[in-house]
Design an enzyme around this catalytic site. Structure first.
Site, PDB file in Angstrom:
ATOM      1  CG  HIS A  24      -2.768   6.220  -6.743  1.00  0.00           C
ATOM      2  ND1 HIS A  24      -2.565   6.151  -8.104  1.00  0.00           N
ATOM      3  CD2 HIS A  24      -4.090   5.950  -6.540  1.00  0.00           C
ATOM      4  CE1 HIS A  24      -3.710   5.871  -8.690  1.00  0.00           C
ATOM      5  NE2 HIS A  24      -4.649   5.728  -7.782  1.00  0.00           N
ATOM      6  CB  CYS A  25       3.167   4.645  -7.225  1.00  0.00           C
ATOM      7  SG  CYS A  25       3.126   6.375  -7.688  1.00  0.00           S
ATOM      8  CB  ILE A  26       3.075   0.806  -3.762  1.00  0.00           C
ATOM      9  CG1 ILE A  26       2.373   1.441  -2.562  1.00  0.00           C
ATOM     10  CG2 ILE A  26       4.404   1.512  -4.049  1.00  0.00           C
ATOM     11  CD1 ILE A  26       3.103   1.225  -1.239  1.00  0.00           C
TER      12      ILE A  26
END
Length: 367
Positions: free
Chosen positions: A357-359
């Site tokens: 999700h962070c990328i």
């Protein structure tokens, strides 16, 4: 592109839920050698696997430096668009704009938040961060959409989730941290979120995942799977330091309703059965930052299955070579019955400090 100084809420714009249809997605090619071991090569292979899965149902744009353009073009599928852009690292969720959509669903705009590497000089993770702080506005220019100027307010995309119906969820440990908006009260921060995300209510989880160096982003601990349903990172092990954090979040959610007055259904999503830690060998494969180690051998990493990405037809779920991998996928299949569950080995992304999700950063669909 116009730079707007009006109120998104007053203009009729709000943040859709991630489970709503996307017209596209953004990623940033990994290159920073104090974040990604072995010169970034293992991380690039992981990013390619994720990019390939996303590009099956969404138009994916990857931002890449001049130095890495040819490598990225060779490794990524031909249907992935590459755009040369300068960045400090590869966390698209936190540096790309938050996309808003109009009430009639015909127009999207972006929010250009201030970015200071998760805490600035107080407890930020790198310096300088000025390239990352300019990514959001450049992306809006690229897509020819108007952008709201909110650079005076520090916020990363991983610190917020929307249910698409007026409710935002975040963590108090992150947004009320000293390194972000210490001059504002919690109530003032809440007003800012409602104004710039078109929300009516903010849910404040007390904590996040143990050792999450972002001051405990919400996208590691809790995520909406429906307007009135969330998954919450959980452990039954009362000796695990994560247990009291997850327990406090569950107790808080049990007493809350969303902006429409609905009770929130909480689905427990287990964390890995044992702590995921970085090895001595992996630490030695990271470059130093300003003469200092960025990781410590044996350090517990913030591993969570909640850090998934929802595509138009699938859910990309991080895997850690742990017995709970399969359990997490089964639970998410029940939460997303119409989507395919795609398990993806994610240790290399976790070593960098985040996960799937962070990328990624979704761009909502317009009608």
């Amino acid at each position: 592109m116009q730079i707007l100084h009006t109120s998104p809420s007053a203009d009729g714009f709000s943040m859709p839920a991630e489970f709503e249809p996307h017209q596209g997605c953004l990623m940033i090619w990994p290159e920073r050698t104090d974040s990604w071991r072995c010169g970034g090569w293992p991380a690039r292979n992981a990013f390619v696997q994720i990019a390939s899965a996303i590009a099956m149902s969404e138009c994916l744009t990857v931002l890449v430096s001049c130095a890495q353009y040819e490598t990225a073009r060779t490794m990524l599928p031909p249907n992935v668009r590459l755009i040369e852009m300068s960045t400090d690292d590869a966390w698209a969720r936190d540096t790309c704009p938050t996309f808003l959509r109009s009430r009639d669903k015909k127009t999207i705009r972006g929010v250009d938040w201030g970015f200071n590497a998760w805490g600035g000089l107080e407890d930020g993770l790198y310096f300088p961060w000025d390239l990352d702080n300019h990514v959001a506005r450049k992306v809006c220019d690229l897509f020819q959409i108007d952008t709201y100027d909110c650079r005076d307010f520090i916020l990363e995309g991983g610190s917020i989730h929307s249910n698409g119906a007026g409710t935002i969820i975040t963590t108090k440990s992150c947004l009320c941290s000293k390194g972000r908006n210490s001059d504002l009260t919690q109530a003032e921060i809440e007003d800012k979120l409602c104004d710039y995300l078109g929300a009516k209510k903010v849910l404040w989880l007390p904590r996040g995942i143990v050792n999450d160096e972002t001051n405990e982003h919400v996208d590691n601990i809790c995520a909406f799977t429906a307007p009135d349903q969330v998954v919450l990172a959980w452990t039954d092990n009362t000796d695990d330091p994560q247990y009291p954090l997850s327990k406090a979040c569950e107790e808080y959610l049990s007493q809350q309703t969303d902006a429409l007055g609905r009770n929130i259904q909480v689905i427990r999503l287990p964390i890995p059965s044992k702590p995921i830690c970085i090895t001595d060998a992996e630490c030695k494969q990271l470059n130093l930052w300003n003469g200092m180690l960025t990781r410590t051998p044996g350090e517990r990493l913030a591993a969570s299955y909640v850090n998934f990405y929802i595509t138009n037809d699938s859910v990309l779920v991080p895997q850690f070579d742990d017995p709970m991998d399969e359990t997490a996928c089964s639970i998410l299949k029940r939460a997303f019955p119409s989507r395919k569950i795609v398990p993806i080995p994610a240790r290399e992304i976790l070593l960098g400090g985040g996960n799937i999700h962070c990328i990624t950063q979704q761009i909502p669909q317009t009608s």
